[in-house]
Write a protein that holds these residues in place. Structure first.
Motif: not given
Length: 178
Positions: A52-53, A89-90, A97-101, A104-108
């Motif tokens: 989903h993320a 997803a965020l 803390r599911g998949d931080v990277e 972070a990619t989603l946030a960016a």
């Protein structure tokens, strides 16, 4: 597959939202809560949340392209529901803390979505969380650079140039230098 969707709509388990770009479907809040509770109890939950993320990264990237190409009001009407998926997803990737990277990619990549929907303050909070949560392996990477630059841009948009925004911009510029 479409007959399954029609059946779920007729049973009031899904809501069909027709738009100029087709029909989108969403679960009712009560149904969504029930499904999330059941999913959380399975071994597949992390896999589903991660997929989903990843889907949301694509949503955010598409929204950015559409915003550049279209009219702002029409864009908002088409994209305002996407923010709930991105938030979910965020939350999983960064808060839980599911998949931080991946978070972070989603946030960016979500700048256009949050800015376009006038949610800059919330976006800054997600960026801050993403920057703080970055693992050591992602430090001084293109991802950290993007997060810092987006955070600095958000600070300028909201505060006109705060010290933390300047620090973030300088950090992003330092990473960008060869």
């Amino acid at each position: 597959a479409s007959h399954v969707l029609v059946s779920l709509v007729s049973k009031s388990l899904l809501v069909a939202d027709p738009g100029d770009d087709g029909v989108s479907y969403r679960l009712l809040e009560t149904t969504r809560g029930y499904v999330q509770e059941k999913l959380a109890a399975t071994e597949d939950a992390a896999h589903v949340y991660r997929r989903h993320a990843g889907y949301c990264v694509g949503l955010a990237q598409s929204a950015a392209i559409e915003l550049e190409e279209g009219q702002a009001q029409r864009w908002r009407e088409r994209n305002f529901r996407k923010i709930d998926d991105v938030r979910a997803a965020l939350t999983w990737t960064l808060r839980d803390r599911g998949d931080v990277e991946l978070g972070a990619t989603l946030a960016a990549n979500s700048a256009a979505l949050f800015f376009g929907l006038w949610m800059t303050q919330e976006y800054m909070q997600w960026l801050e969380r993403a920057i703080e949560a970055l693992p050591a392996t992602a430090l001084e990477s293109k991802l950290e650079m993007q997060l810092c630059l987006e955070f600095g841009h958000s600070c300028i948009a909201l505060r006109g140039g705060s010290p933390e925004g300047l620090v973030a911009l300088l950090r992003g510029a330092a990473i960008a230098r060869p």
